[in-house]
Design a protein around this motif. Structure first.
Motif, PDB file in Angstrom:
ATOM      1  N   TYR A   1      -1.511   1.934  -9.168  1.00 33.22           N
ATOM      2  CA  TYR A   1      -2.195   0.776  -9.562  1.00 33.22           C
ATOM      3  C   TYR A   1      -1.522  -0.572  -8.749  1.00 33.22           C
ATOM      4  CZ  TYR A   1      -4.018  -2.917 -12.359  1.00 33.22           C
ATOM      5  OH  TYR A   1      -4.890  -4.122 -12.674  1.00 33.22           O
ATOM      6  N   ALA A   2      -0.263  -0.633  -8.575  1.00 37.83           N
ATOM      7  CA  ALA A   2       0.452  -1.862  -7.709  1.00 37.83           C
ATOM      8  C   ALA A   2      -0.131  -1.932  -6.600  1.00 37.83           C
ATOM      9  CB  ALA A   2       2.003  -1.745  -8.155  1.00 37.83           C
ATOM     10  N   GLY A   3      -0.222  -0.669  -5.978  1.00 43.81           N
ATOM     11  CA  GLY A   3      -0.324  -0.788  -4.399  1.00 43.81           C
ATOM     12  C   GLY A   3      -1.934  -0.936  -4.378  1.00 43.81           C
ATOM     13  N   LEU A   4      -2.836  -0.106  -4.908  1.00 40.11           N
ATOM     14  CA  LEU A   4      -4.549  -0.124  -4.851  1.00 40.11           C
ATOM     15  C   LEU A   4      -4.784  -1.623  -5.222  1.00 40.11           C
ATOM     16  CD1 LEU A   4      -5.226   3.341  -5.822  1.00 40.11           C
ATOM     17  CD2 LEU A   4      -5.038   2.358  -3.445  1.00 40.11           C
ATOM     18  N   LYS A   5      -4.229  -2.082  -6.333  1.00 45.53           N
ATOM     19  CA  LYS A   5      -4.980  -3.371  -6.826  1.00 45.53           C
ATOM     20  C   LYS A   5      -4.704  -4.616  -5.785  1.00 45.53           C
ATOM     21  CE  LYS A   5      -1.218  -5.677  -9.485  1.00 45.53           C
ATOM     22  NZ  LYS A   5      -0.962  -6.475 -10.703  1.00 45.53           N
ATOM     23  N   GLU A   6      -3.412  -4.615  -5.131  1.00 46.50           N
ATOM     24  CA  GLU A   6      -3.191  -5.567  -3.959  1.00 46.50           C
ATOM     25  C   GLU A   6      -4.210  -5.381  -2.794  1.00 46.50           C
ATOM     26  OE1 GLU A   6      -1.094  -8.080  -3.687  1.00 46.50           O
ATOM     27  OE2 GLU A   6      -0.087  -7.679  -5.600  1.00 46.50           O
ATOM     28  N   GLU A   7      -4.493  -4.219  -2.488  1.00 45.92           N
ATOM     29  CA  GLU A   7      -5.397  -3.913  -1.296  1.00 45.92           C
ATOM     30  C   GLU A   7      -7.024  -4.399  -1.611  1.00 45.92           C
ATOM     31  OE1 GLU A   7      -6.868  -3.390   2.394  1.00 45.92           O
ATOM     32  OE2 GLU A   7      -4.747  -3.529   1.747  1.00 45.92           O
ATOM     33  N   LYS A   8      -7.283  -3.952  -3.171  1.00 48.78           N
ATOM     34  CA  LYS A   8      -8.696  -4.482  -3.450  1.00 48.78           C
ATOM     35  C   LYS A   8      -8.768  -6.110  -3.394  1.00 48.78           C
ATOM     36  CE  LYS A   8     -11.602  -4.080  -7.491  1.00 48.78           C
ATOM     37  NZ  LYS A   8     -11.230  -5.621  -7.844  1.00 48.78           N
ATOM     38  N   GLN A   9      -7.731  -6.580  -3.928  1.00 48.10           N
ATOM     39  CA  GLN A   9      -7.838  -8.146  -3.947  1.00 48.10           C
ATOM     40  C   GLN A   9      -7.797  -8.961  -2.679  1.00 48.10           C
ATOM     41  OE1 GLN A   9      -4.298  -9.200  -6.420  1.00 48.10           O
ATOM     42  NE2 GLN A   9      -5.121  -8.544  -8.227  1.00 48.10           N
ATOM     43  N   LYS A  10      -7.249  -7.866  -1.608  1.00 48.10           N
ATOM     44  CA  LYS A  10      -7.482  -8.685  -0.151  1.00 48.10           C
ATOM     45  C   LYS A  10      -8.969  -8.555   0.157  1.00 48.10           C
ATOM     46  CE  LYS A  10      -6.242  -6.349   3.261  1.00 48.10           C
ATOM     47  NZ  LYS A  10      -6.390  -5.691   4.649  1.00 48.10           N
ATOM     48  N   ILE A  11      -9.438  -7.552  -0.329  1.00 51.57           N
ATOM     49  CA  ILE A  11     -10.960  -7.396   0.335  1.00 51.57           C
ATOM     50  C   ILE A  11     -11.754  -8.393  -0.468  1.00 51.57           C
ATOM     51  CG2 ILE A  11     -12.885  -5.891  -0.038  1.00 51.57           C
ATOM     52  CD1 ILE A  11     -10.663  -3.498   0.088  1.00 51.57           C
TER      53      ILE A  11
ATOM     54  N   PHE B   1       0.893  -1.323   0.051  1.00 56.01           N
ATOM     55  CA  PHE B   1       0.094   0.166  -0.170  1.00 56.01           C
ATOM     56  C   PHE B   1       0.908   1.192  -0.187  1.00 56.01           C
ATOM     57  CE2 PHE B   1      -2.934   3.217   1.939  1.00 56.01           C
ATOM     58  CZ  PHE B   1      -3.751   3.125   1.092  1.00 56.01           C
ATOM     59  N   ILE B   2       2.119   0.956   0.571  1.00 54.51           N
ATOM     60  CA  ILE B   2       2.953   2.443   0.324  1.00 54.51           C
ATOM     61  C   ILE B   2       3.312   2.769  -1.002  1.00 54.51           C
ATOM     62  CG2 ILE B   2       5.532   2.776   0.722  1.00 54.51           C
ATOM     63  CD1 ILE B   2       4.031   3.360   3.272  1.00 54.51           C
ATOM     64  N   TYR B   3       3.222   1.841  -1.813  1.00 50.95           N
ATOM     65  CA  TYR B   3       3.280   2.196  -3.255  1.00 50.95           C
ATOM     66  C   TYR B   3       2.422   3.414  -3.554  1.00 50.95           C
ATOM     67  CZ  TYR B   3       6.219  -2.259  -3.767  1.00 50.95           C
ATOM     68  OH  TYR B   3       7.185  -2.939  -3.982  1.00 50.95           O
ATOM     69  N   SER B   4       0.914   3.130  -3.025  1.00 53.89           N
ATOM     70  CA  SER B   4       0.013   4.048  -3.672  1.00 53.89           C
ATOM     71  C   SER B   4       0.332   5.573  -2.814  1.00 53.89           C
ATOM     72  CB  SER B   4      -1.317   3.583  -3.113  1.00 53.89           C
ATOM     73  OG  SER B   4      -1.628   3.505  -1.650  1.00 53.89           O
ATOM     74  N   ILE B   5       0.856   5.404  -1.864  1.00 48.71           N
ATOM     75  CA  ILE B   5       0.982   6.670  -1.074  1.00 48.71           C
ATOM     76  C   ILE B   5       2.338   7.478  -2.067  1.00 48.71           C
ATOM     77  CG2 ILE B   5       1.747   7.913   1.022  1.00 48.71           C
ATOM     78  CD1 ILE B   5       0.713   5.525   2.638  1.00 48.71           C
ATOM     79  N   ILE B   6       3.007   6.667  -2.486  1.00 46.13           N
ATOM     80  CA  ILE B   6       4.357   7.436  -3.173  1.00 46.13           C
ATOM     81  C   ILE B   6       3.430   7.861  -4.490  1.00 46.13           C
ATOM     82  CG2 ILE B   6       6.587   6.743  -4.324  1.00 46.13           C
ATOM     83  CD1 ILE B   6       7.247   4.816  -2.092  1.00 46.13           C
ATOM     84  N   GLY B   7       2.685   6.981  -5.033  1.00 44.04           N
ATOM     85  CA  GLY B   7       2.227   7.356  -6.421  1.00 44.04           C
ATOM     86  C   GLY B   7       1.354   8.575  -6.103  1.00 44.04           C
ATOM     87  N   ILE B   8       0.598   8.719  -5.307  1.00 42.77           N
ATOM     88  CA  ILE B   8      -0.191   9.996  -5.210  1.00 42.77           C
ATOM     89  C   ILE B   8       0.538  11.022  -4.814  1.00 42.77           C
ATOM     90  CG2 ILE B   8      -0.616  10.120  -2.603  1.00 42.77           C
ATOM     91  CD1 ILE B   8      -3.223  10.568  -5.398  1.00 42.77           C
ATOM     92  N   LEU B   9       1.836  10.882  -4.276  1.00 47.21           N
ATOM     93  CA  LEU B   9       2.598  12.345  -4.005  1.00 47.21           C
ATOM     94  C   LEU B   9       3.235  12.666  -5.017  1.00 47.21           C
ATOM     95  CD1 LEU B   9       4.628  11.214  -0.717  1.00 47.21           C
ATOM     96  CD2 LEU B   9       3.235  12.990  -1.145  1.00 47.21           C
TER      97      LEU B   9
END
Length: 251
Positions: free
Chosen positions: A241-251, A194-202
């Protein structure tokens, strides 16, 4: 100045638009739930903005340029807002962060964007060709096919836009770190992803800030810097995409 505008619009923005549409499609193709649609909006909404950007550059009509330019930056900010919704849904659950509450946030944000739109159309956004500022009689097709012009933003438009966009960016980053801790911090595989998504939004936010600053300063050096900064949206998109898709798949 003109060459960087053409390169950014038709090459960089066109490529990014296709990538974002592809990622958005992949997200909703698997499952069309509320959280999937919200996450897809992170990519699809800015892609629509980039499509508008390509359209108004192609037609090159003064009023269309100004309105299209405001819509492009607005849709980019709305895309970032979707990530805040995504974080809230995961942190609080869909029952706690209801759809009606999400629509309330959207309604408030649209009111704020209306202010940005009004500032823009009443002098906050102007268009500069090599022949001058807002030169309605100038035909880029007859005199210089490469002169598509560039937007020039007023200080009021810049400050108002930065306040809105950075308020949302801060909310997204803060909610992202809260979610990171809730998922277990560094000890969790999903939180590390999920850290990937934080870096991506920055990185994506850096482009928004760059647009507000360099379109206001309006000088060739600044626009070249903006072109370079805009390229970071490619790794930003991959990281998101890399960070968020992982979290979505977990759900």
């Amino acid at each position: 100045m003109v060459s960087t505008a053409i390169l950014q619009t038709f090459l960089i923005n066109g490529s990014i638009m296709m990538m974002f549409l592809f990622w958005g499609y992949k997200i909703i193709a698997r499952k069309r739930t509320r959280i999937s649609l919200t996450l897809a909006g992170v990519f699809i909404i800015p892609a629509i903005g980039l499509f508008i950007n390509i359209l108004y550059r192609g037609f090159d009509n003064l009023q269309f340029n100004i309105i299209g330019n405001i819509l492009t930056i607005s849709l980019t900010i709305i895309g970032i807002l979707q990530l805040f919704f995504f974080n809230q849904i995961l942190f609080k659950s869909q029952k706690a962060f209801t759809l009606s509450k999400q629509f309330q946030y959207i309604g408030l944000f649209l009111v704020l964007l209306l202010g940005l739109f009004l500032i823009g159309i009443f002098g906050g956004v102007q268009w500069q060709y090599d022949s001058g500022l807002n030169d309605i009689g100038y035909s880029t097709r007859l005199q210089d096919p490469l002169d598509v012009g560039v937007p020039v933003w007023s200080l009021a438009f810049c400050i108002y836009g930065l306040v809105i966009s950075q308020s949302i960016a801060i909310a997204v980053i803060f909610s992202g770190f809260r979610l990171f801790k809730q998922m277990g911090g560094k000890s969790s595989k999903y939180s590390r992803k999920f850290i990937y998504s934080i870096i991506g939004i920055l990185l994506m936010d850096l482009i928004v800030i760059g647009n507000f600053i360099f379109n206001t300063l309006n000088n060739p050096t600044g626009r070249t810097i903006l072109l370079i900064v805009s390229i970071t949206i490619i790794p930003a998109g991959f990281l998101l995409y890399a960070g968020l898709k992982e979290e979505k798949q977990k759900i």
